[in-house]
Motif scaffolding. Sequence first.
Motif, PDB file in Angstrom:
ATOM      1  N   ALA A 131      -1.769   4.444   2.646  1.00 62.49           N
ATOM      2  CA  ALA A 131      -0.965   5.417   1.905  1.00 62.49           C
ATOM      3  C   ALA A 131      -1.111   6.820   2.467  1.00 62.49           C
ATOM      4  N   ALA A 132      -2.252   7.103   3.078  1.00 57.69           N
ATOM      5  CA  ALA A 132      -2.534   8.445   3.593  1.00 57.69           C
ATOM      6  C   ALA A 132      -1.809   8.745   4.894  1.00 57.69           C
ATOM      7  N   GLY A 133      -1.354   7.741   5.606  1.00 61.44           N
ATOM      8  CA  GLY A 133      -0.684   7.977   6.877  1.00 61.44           C
ATOM      9  C   GLY A 133       0.581   8.814   6.697  1.00 61.44           C
ATOM     10  N   VAL A 134       0.773   9.799   7.546  1.00 60.05           N
ATOM     11  CA  VAL A 134       2.008  10.585   7.482  1.00 60.05           C
ATOM     12  C   VAL A 134       3.186   9.684   7.825  1.00 60.05           C
ATOM     13  N   ASP A 135       3.053   8.933   8.917  1.00 58.82           N
ATOM     14  CA  ASP A 135       4.024   7.912   9.291  1.00 58.82           C
ATOM     15  C   ASP A 135       3.290   6.585   9.239  1.00 58.82           C
ATOM     16  N   LYS A 136       3.918   5.573   8.629  1.00 61.04           N
ATOM     17  CA  LYS A 136       3.243   4.298   8.421  1.00 61.04           C
ATOM     18  C   LYS A 136       4.062   3.167   9.035  1.00 61.04           C
ATOM     19  N   LYS A 137       3.422   2.333   9.816  1.00 62.93           N
ATOM     20  CA  LYS A 137       4.088   1.194  10.456  1.00 62.93           C
ATOM     21  C   LYS A 137       3.290  -0.067  10.155  1.00 62.93           C
ATOM     22  N   VAL A 138       3.860  -0.964   9.365  1.00 64.23           N
ATOM     23  CA  VAL A 138       3.167  -2.188   8.959  1.00 64.23           C
ATOM     24  C   VAL A 138       3.795  -3.394   9.642  1.00 64.23           C
ATOM     25  N   GLN A 139       2.983  -4.073  10.444  1.00 68.06           N
ATOM     26  CA  GLN A 139       3.424  -5.317  11.070  1.00 68.06           C
ATOM     27  C   GLN A 139       2.522  -6.482  10.684  1.00 68.06           C
ATOM     28  N   GLY A 140       1.491  -6.178   9.920  1.00 68.15           N
ATOM     29  CA  GLY A 140       0.573  -7.213   9.457  1.00 68.15           C
ATOM     30  C   GLY A 140       0.750  -7.451   7.965  1.00 68.15           C
ATOM     31  N   TYR A 141      -0.366  -7.550   7.245  1.00 73.78           N
ATOM     32  CA  TYR A 141      -0.325  -7.924   5.828  1.00 73.78           C
ATOM     33  C   TYR A 141      -1.039  -6.886   4.967  1.00 73.78           C
ATOM     34  N   VAL A 142      -0.394  -6.524   3.865  1.00 73.88           N
ATOM     35  CA  VAL A 142      -0.956  -5.562   2.919  1.00 73.88           C
ATOM     36  C   VAL A 142      -1.134  -6.267   1.575  1.00 73.88           C
ATOM     37  N   GLY A 143      -2.346  -6.216   1.037  1.00 73.75           N
ATOM     38  CA  GLY A 143      -2.622  -6.910  -0.220  1.00 73.75           C
ATOM     39  C   GLY A 143      -3.217  -5.974  -1.258  1.00 73.75           C
ATOM     40  N   LEU A 169       2.768   2.048  -7.908  1.00 72.24           N
ATOM     41  CA  LEU A 169       1.860   1.257  -7.084  1.00 72.24           C
ATOM     42  C   LEU A 169       0.517   1.113  -7.793  1.00 72.24           C
ATOM     43  N   ALA A 170       0.015   2.188  -8.377  1.00 72.23           N
ATOM     44  CA  ALA A 170      -1.249   2.109  -9.110  1.00 72.23           C
ATOM     45  C   ALA A 170      -1.095   1.201 -10.318  1.00 72.23           C
ATOM     46  N   GLU A 171       0.025   1.339 -11.020  1.00 74.05           N
ATOM     47  CA  GLU A 171       0.272   0.490 -12.195  1.00 74.05           C
ATOM     48  C   GLU A 171       0.263  -0.978 -11.815  1.00 74.05           C
ATOM     49  N   ASP A 172       0.972  -1.330 -10.746  1.00 67.16           N
ATOM     50  CA  ASP A 172       1.038  -2.723 -10.307  1.00 67.16           C
ATOM     51  C   ASP A 172      -0.310  -3.196  -9.768  1.00 67.16           C
ATOM     52  N   MET A 173      -0.973  -2.339  -9.014  1.00 60.35           N
ATOM     53  CA  MET A 173      -2.268  -2.684  -8.435  1.00 60.35           C
ATOM     54  C   MET A 173      -3.275  -3.055  -9.526  1.00 60.35           C
ATOM     55  N   PHE A 174      -3.323  -2.242 -10.575  1.00 58.42           N
ATOM     56  CA  PHE A 174      -4.320  -2.457 -11.625  1.00 58.42           C
ATOM     57  C   PHE A 174      -3.935  -3.570 -12.591  1.00 58.42           C
ATOM     58  N   SER A 175      -2.748  -4.119 -12.445  1.00 63.71           N
ATOM     59  CA  SER A 175      -2.344  -5.248 -13.281  1.00 63.71           C
ATOM     60  C   SER A 175      -2.678  -6.594 -12.633  1.00 63.71           C
ATOM     61  N   ILE A 176      -3.205  -6.552 -11.401  1.00 67.76           N
ATOM     62  CA  ILE A 176      -3.475  -7.786 -10.655  1.00 67.76           C
ATOM     63  C   ILE A 176      -4.969  -8.068 -10.631  1.00 67.76           C
ATOM     64  N   ASP A 177      -5.341  -9.242 -11.112  1.00 69.59           N
ATOM     65  CA  ASP A 177      -6.744  -9.646 -11.127  1.00 69.59           C
ATOM     66  C   ASP A 177      -7.282  -9.704  -9.699  1.00 69.59           C
ATOM     67  N   PRO A 178      -8.531  -9.266  -9.478  1.00 71.70           N
ATOM     68  CA  PRO A 178      -9.098  -9.288  -8.122  1.00 71.70           C
ATOM     69  C   PRO A 178      -9.073 -10.671  -7.468  1.00 71.70           C
ATOM     70  N   ALA A 179      -9.105 -11.713  -8.287  1.00 69.71           N
ATOM     71  CA  ALA A 179      -9.099 -13.071  -7.738  1.00 69.71           C
ATOM     72  C   ALA A 179      -7.705 -13.530  -7.322  1.00 69.71           C
ATOM     73  N   ASN A 180      -6.683 -12.754  -7.669  1.00 67.79           N
ATOM     74  CA  ASN A 180      -5.294 -13.149  -7.393  1.00 67.79           C
ATOM     75  C   ASN A 180      -4.557 -12.063  -6.617  1.00 67.79           C
ATOM     76  N   MET A 181      -5.143 -11.633  -5.516  1.00 68.25           N
ATOM     77  CA  MET A 181      -4.542 -10.574  -4.714  1.00 68.25           C
ATOM     78  C   MET A 181      -3.102 -10.922  -4.336  1.00 68.25           C
ATOM     79  N   ARG A 182      -2.232  -9.902  -4.368  1.00 68.09           N
ATOM     80  CA  ARG A 182      -0.834 -10.111  -4.025  1.00 68.09           C
ATOM     81  C   ARG A 182      -0.523  -9.480  -2.676  1.00 68.09           C
ATOM     82  N   ILE A 183       0.043 -10.269  -1.783  1.00 66.33           N
ATOM     83  CA  ILE A 183       0.501  -9.771  -0.491  1.00 66.33           C
ATOM     84  C   ILE A 183       1.890  -9.176  -0.683  1.00 66.33           C
TER      85      ILE A 183
END
Length: 204
Positions: free
Chosen positions: A115-127, A165-179
Motif C-alpha cells: 500500500a505504501a508504494g507510490v506506484d504499485k505493480k502486482v504480478q504475484g499474489y496478495v492475501g 480495505l481495512a474493513e474487509d481485512m479485519f472481517s477475514i479470519d486469519p485461518a481463511n486468508m483471501r487472495i
Amino acid sequence: GALMSVLKRLVFCILAYLLPMQANADLSFGSRDDATFGSIFYVVIGGTITAEDRDALLATQEEASAAGMRMAILGSEGGDLASALDMGRYLRGMGFDAVILPDAVCYSACVFLLAAGVDKKVQGYVGIHRPYFSSGGIGSVSEAIKATKTEAEAYFEEMNIPGRLAEDMFSIDPANMRILSETELRDYRLNSKDFAAQESDIVG
C-alpha cells in the motif's frame, strides 16, 4: 510528466526481473545505474517482517535519498504489524515504488508495504486477513482488534488507499486468508499509481 511516468514504470518492471528475489531472505538492498533515472536504489523484502528488518530499512535513508528512483520488491508472507507500518511510512516518505513478481506472495502485514508504494505493480499474489490476536480474554482481544483496525484505517488513509480495505481485512479470519483478484486489487488501488502522484504528473 506523463511520458516520464510511463518510462519510469517500464524501467521499474524490467529492473525487477533482473534483480534477485530471495524468498527466504529477510531484507537485502543495493543499487544499479540507469541511463534515464541515474542510480536506482532497490530493497528486497522477503521472509518474515521483523523489527530488525525495520531498523535495517530505515538505515538506508542516506543511500536511498541519493537515488533517482527507489523500488521495493516484495515477497513476504507477513510478520510484525507495527514494524510493517513503520516500514511502509518510510517507503512512502522516501518515494519508493513497489512490485510483486510473478509467483511471489505478499500476505498479511506485507500488504501494508504494498500500500505504501507510490506506484504499485502486482504480478504475484496478495492475501489479506485479520491480524492474529491470541493473548488475553475475549474483552481484551476485542479491544485490541478495534484499536488495530482504527490504526490500519488511518494508515491506509495516509496512503490514499480506500478505507474499506481495512474493513474487509479485519472481517477475514486469519485461518481463511483471501487472495485478492485483479478486480479487488484495482478497487483497493493496490495495483496502480497513487492518484495524488498521478495528478502531480499531469500538472508537471
